[in-house]
Write a protein that holds these residues in place. Sequence first.
Motif, PDB file in Angstrom:
ATOM      1  N   GLY A  79      -3.823   6.280 -10.182  1.00 51.83           N
ATOM      2  CA  GLY A  79      -4.646   7.019  -9.241  1.00 51.83           C
ATOM      3  C   GLY A  79      -4.294   8.485  -9.224  1.00 51.83           C
ATOM      4  N   TYR A  80      -4.937   9.187  -8.309  1.00 52.54           N
ATOM      5  CA  TYR A  80      -4.762  10.616  -8.207  1.00 52.54           C
ATOM      6  C   TYR A  80      -4.036  10.964  -6.913  1.00 52.54           C
ATOM      7  CZ  TYR A  80      -8.097  10.732 -12.002  1.00 52.54           C
ATOM      8  OH  TYR A  80      -8.707  10.544 -13.204  1.00 52.54           O
ATOM      9  N   LYS A  81      -3.584  12.204  -6.807  1.00 51.45           N
ATOM     10  CA  LYS A  81      -2.860  12.669  -5.631  1.00 51.45           C
ATOM     11  C   LYS A  81      -3.663  12.372  -4.360  1.00 51.45           C
ATOM     12  CE  LYS A  81      -0.692  16.707  -3.665  1.00 51.45           C
ATOM     13  NZ  LYS A  81      -0.306  18.082  -3.843  1.00 51.45           N
ATOM     14  N   ASN A  82      -2.974  11.895  -3.341  1.00 57.50           N
ATOM     15  CA  ASN A  82      -3.517  11.561  -2.018  1.00 57.50           C
ATOM     16  C   ASN A  82      -4.390  10.302  -2.009  1.00 57.50           C
ATOM     17  OD1 ASN A  82      -2.207  13.747  -0.833  1.00 57.50           O
ATOM     18  ND2 ASN A  82      -3.910  15.109  -1.242  1.00 57.50           N
ATOM     19  N   ASP A  83      -4.429   9.539  -3.076  1.00 62.34           N
ATOM     20  CA  ASP A  83      -5.122   8.251  -3.071  1.00 62.34           C
ATOM     21  C   ASP A  83      -4.231   7.202  -2.412  1.00 62.34           C
ATOM     22  OD1 ASP A  83      -7.283   9.283  -4.397  1.00 62.34           O
ATOM     23  OD2 ASP A  83      -6.853   8.312  -6.315  1.00 62.34           O
ATOM     24  N   ILE A  84      -4.867   6.278  -1.697  1.00 58.19           N
ATOM     25  CA  ILE A  84      -4.140   5.127  -1.162  1.00 58.19           C
ATOM     26  C   ILE A  84      -4.418   3.972  -2.112  1.00 58.19           C
ATOM     27  CG2 ILE A  84      -3.912   3.515   0.758  1.00 58.19           C
ATOM     28  CD1 ILE A  84      -4.807   5.785   2.611  1.00 58.19           C
ATOM     29  N   VAL A  85      -3.361   3.458  -2.753  1.00 60.95           N
ATOM     30  CA  VAL A  85      -3.517   2.395  -3.737  1.00 60.95           C
ATOM     31  C   VAL A  85      -2.598   1.233  -3.398  1.00 60.95           C
ATOM     32  CG1 VAL A  85      -4.215   3.938  -5.606  1.00 60.95           C
ATOM     33  CG2 VAL A  85      -1.815   3.442  -5.287  1.00 60.95           C
ATOM     34  N   THR A  86      -2.945   0.070  -3.930  1.00 62.38           N
ATOM     35  CA  THR A  86      -2.129  -1.116  -3.752  1.00 62.38           C
ATOM     36  C   THR A  86      -1.410  -1.409  -5.057  1.00 62.38           C
ATOM     37  OG1 THR A  86      -3.725  -1.974  -2.157  1.00 62.38           O
ATOM     38  CG2 THR A  86      -2.166  -3.548  -3.105  1.00 62.38           C
ATOM     39  N   VAL A  87      -0.094  -1.540  -4.981  1.00 62.82           N
ATOM     40  CA  VAL A  87       0.718  -1.840  -6.159  1.00 62.82           C
ATOM     41  C   VAL A  87       1.661  -2.993  -5.825  1.00 62.82           C
ATOM     42  CG1 VAL A  87       0.662   0.518  -7.060  1.00 62.82           C
ATOM     43  CG2 VAL A  87       2.507  -0.160  -5.542  1.00 62.82           C
ATOM     44  N   LYS A  88       2.260  -3.550  -6.862  1.00 61.10           N
ATOM     45  CA  LYS A  88       3.273  -4.581  -6.637  1.00 61.10           C
ATOM     46  C   LYS A  88       4.488  -3.945  -5.976  1.00 61.10           C
ATOM     47  CE  LYS A  88       1.794  -7.772 -10.136  1.00 61.10           C
ATOM     48  NZ  LYS A  88       2.170  -8.656 -11.220  1.00 61.10           N
ATOM     49  N   ILE A 124       5.234   5.159   1.346  1.00 64.68           N
ATOM     50  CA  ILE A 124       4.631   3.960   1.922  1.00 64.68           C
ATOM     51  C   ILE A 124       3.485   4.371   2.843  1.00 64.68           C
ATOM     52  CG2 ILE A 124       5.035   1.980   3.442  1.00 64.68           C
ATOM     53  CD1 ILE A 124       7.897   1.902   2.373  1.00 64.68           C
ATOM     54  N   ALA A 125       2.365   3.640   2.762  1.00 65.56           N
ATOM     55  CA  ALA A 125       1.166   3.983   3.539  1.00 65.56           C
ATOM     56  C   ALA A 125       1.238   3.347   4.926  1.00 65.56           C
ATOM     57  CB  ALA A 125      -0.082   3.527   2.797  1.00 65.56           C
ATOM     58  N   SER A 126       2.126   3.877   5.771  1.00 68.61           N
ATOM     59  CA  SER A 126       2.221   3.414   7.158  1.00 68.61           C
ATOM     60  C   SER A 126       1.062   4.021   7.947  1.00 68.61           C
ATOM     61  CB  SER A 126       3.561   3.848   7.756  1.00 68.61           C
ATOM     62  OG  SER A 126       3.621   5.255   7.831  1.00 68.61           O
ATOM     63  N   GLU A 171       0.842  -1.192   0.000  1.00 70.00           N
ATOM     64  CA  GLU A 171       0.000   0.000   0.000  1.00 70.00           C
ATOM     65  C   GLU A 171       0.879   1.244   0.000  1.00 70.00           C
ATOM     66  OE1 GLU A 171      -4.395  -0.326   1.894  1.00 70.00           O
ATOM     67  OE2 GLU A 171      -2.759   0.114   3.247  1.00 70.00           O
ATOM     68  N   ILE A 172       0.514   2.187  -0.883  1.00 68.78           N
ATOM     69  CA  ILE A 172       1.246   3.441  -0.952  1.00 68.78           C
ATOM     70  C   ILE A 172       0.263   4.600  -1.022  1.00 68.78           C
ATOM     71  CG2 ILE A 172       3.315   2.496  -2.053  1.00 68.78           C
ATOM     72  CD1 ILE A 172       2.204   3.578  -4.705  1.00 68.78           C
ATOM     73  N   ILE A 173       0.750   5.792  -0.696  1.00 64.69           N
ATOM     74  CA  ILE A 173      -0.024   7.027  -0.823  1.00 64.69           C
ATOM     75  C   ILE A 173       0.603   7.813  -1.957  1.00 64.69           C
ATOM     76  CG2 ILE A 173      -0.747   9.160   0.299  1.00 64.69           C
ATOM     77  CD1 ILE A 173      -0.386   7.683   2.991  1.00 64.69           C
ATOM     78  N   LEU A 174      -0.189   8.145  -2.959  1.00 68.56           N
ATOM     79  CA  LEU A 174       0.335   8.892  -4.105  1.00 68.56           C
ATOM     80  C   LEU A 174       0.517  10.363  -3.745  1.00 68.56           C
ATOM     81  CD1 LEU A 174      -1.812   7.344  -6.966  1.00 68.56           C
ATOM     82  CD2 LEU A 174       0.555   6.847  -6.398  1.00 68.56           C
ATOM     83  N   LYS A 175       1.665  10.917  -4.113  1.00 74.08           N
ATOM     84  CA  LYS A 175       1.948  12.320  -3.856  1.00 74.08           C
ATOM     85  C   LYS A 175       1.614  13.195  -5.063  1.00 74.08           C
ATOM     86  CE  LYS A 175       5.152  13.094  -0.495  1.00 74.08           C
ATOM     87  NZ  LYS A 175       4.238  13.501   0.410  1.00 74.08           N
ATOM     88  N   GLU A 176       1.327  12.559  -6.222  1.00 73.89           N
ATOM     89  CA  GLU A 176       0.901  13.270  -7.423  1.00 73.89           C
ATOM     90  C   GLU A 176       0.073  12.320  -8.268  1.00 73.89           C
ATOM     91  OE1 GLU A 176       4.452  13.025 -10.579  1.00 73.89           O
ATOM     92  OE2 GLU A 176       5.019  14.076  -8.757  1.00 73.89           O
ATOM     93  N   TYR A 196       7.220  -2.252  -8.249  1.00 71.57           N
ATOM     94  CA  TYR A 196       6.790  -0.993  -8.860  1.00 71.57           C
ATOM     95  C   TYR A 196       6.852   0.130  -7.836  1.00 71.57           C
ATOM     96  CZ  TYR A 196       3.768   2.234 -11.518  1.00 71.57           C
ATOM     97  OH  TYR A 196       3.254   3.314 -12.184  1.00 71.57           O
ATOM     98  N   GLY A 197       6.417  -0.167  -6.618  1.00 73.01           N
ATOM     99  CA  GLY A 197       6.439   0.847  -5.566  1.00 73.01           C
ATOM    100  C   GLY A 197       7.851   1.203  -5.140  1.00 73.01           C
ATOM    101  N   ARG A 198       8.665   0.191  -4.820  1.00 67.55           N
ATOM    102  CA  ARG A 198      10.006   0.440  -4.301  1.00 67.55           C
ATOM    103  C   ARG A 198      10.997   0.925  -5.357  1.00 67.55           C
ATOM    104  NH1 ARG A 198       9.660  -4.675  -1.666  1.00 67.55           N
ATOM    105  NH2 ARG A 198       8.731  -4.352   0.367  1.00 67.55           N
ATOM    106  N   ASN A 199      10.850   0.454  -6.583  1.00 66.70           N
ATOM    107  CA  ASN A 199      11.844   0.772  -7.616  1.00 66.70           C
ATOM    108  C   ASN A 199      11.491   1.984  -8.461  1.00 66.70           C
ATOM    109  OD1 ASN A 199      13.386  -1.447  -6.852  1.00 66.70           O
ATOM    110  ND2 ASN A 199      12.257  -2.813  -8.211  1.00 66.70           N
ATOM    111  N   TYR A 200      10.207   2.370  -8.507  1.00 67.26           N
ATOM    112  CA  TYR A 200       9.848   3.504  -9.356  1.00 67.26           C
ATOM    113  C   TYR A 200       9.115   4.603  -8.577  1.00 67.26           C
ATOM    114  CZ  TYR A 200       7.599   6.326 -12.916  1.00 67.26           C
ATOM    115  OH  TYR A 200       7.156   7.388 -13.658  1.00 67.26           O
ATOM    116  N   LEU A 201       7.980   4.282  -7.974  1.00 64.10           N
ATOM    117  CA  LEU A 201       7.132   5.325  -7.396  1.00 64.10           C
ATOM    118  C   LEU A 201       7.782   6.048  -6.213  1.00 64.10           C
ATOM    119  CD1 LEU A 201       3.699   3.490  -7.574  1.00 64.10           C
ATOM    120  CD2 LEU A 201       4.482   5.352  -9.019  1.00 64.10           C
ATOM    121  N   ILE A 202       8.360   5.305  -5.281  1.00 70.79           N
ATOM    122  CA  ILE A 202       8.940   5.935  -4.099  1.00 70.79           C
ATOM    123  C   ILE A 202      10.231   6.687  -4.435  1.00 70.79           C
ATOM    124  CG2 ILE A 202       9.926   5.493  -1.806  1.00 70.79           C
ATOM    125  CD1 ILE A 202       7.747   3.271  -1.550  1.00 70.79           C
ATOM    126  N   PRO A 203      11.188   6.093  -5.193  1.00 72.96           N
ATOM    127  CA  PRO A 203      12.416   6.850  -5.507  1.00 72.96           C
ATOM    128  C   PRO A 203      12.189   8.114  -6.333  1.00 72.96           C
ATOM    129  CG  PRO A 203      12.752   4.526  -5.949  1.00 72.96           C
ATOM    130  CD  PRO A 203      11.303   4.708  -5.647  1.00 72.96           C
TER     131      PRO A 203
END
Length: 148
Positions: free
Chosen positions: A13-22, A38-40, A2-7, A25-32
């Motif tokens: 998804g859209y900014k501030n959405d909580i989405v589930t991704v592989k 990460i949706a802690s 689970e991640i929170i989109l910043k844009e 994809y999250g660790r190697n692209y979206l977060i860096p």
Amino acid sequence: MEIILKEDVVNLGYKNDIVTVKAGYGRNYLIPTGKAVIASPAAKKVLAEDLKQRAHKLEKIKKDAEAIAESLKDVSLKIATKVSATGVIYGSVGNIQIAEELAKLGHNIDRKIIVVKDVKEVGQYTAVVKLHKEVSVEIPFEVVAEEA
């Protein structure tokens, strides 16, 4: 994961959405790249408080998107392009050409929010402009042969 989109991320998804991704994809692209965090539990609380404080501003953004959608409601485009003798387009017509035609009519729309299927032949088509997560408008357009 689970991640929170910043844009806004197209097809996710859209900014501030909580989405589930592989996880990859999250660790190697979206977060860096700074597109997500990460949706802690702590991040979710911060997001909830932030959304509560920005509710008024978000309502104004939605009203602006609805106003733009209303102005685009009756727009119909005609795009001239080079065509072979069989009616097949050289190249294709995409969101860039649609954005340019809209700019000629006085509507400055970012090409990234225009969704168009592959257009490779002359004919009638429809493009979708996603102005807001709850506001989108369909724009009919016709692809015609360019006059020599």
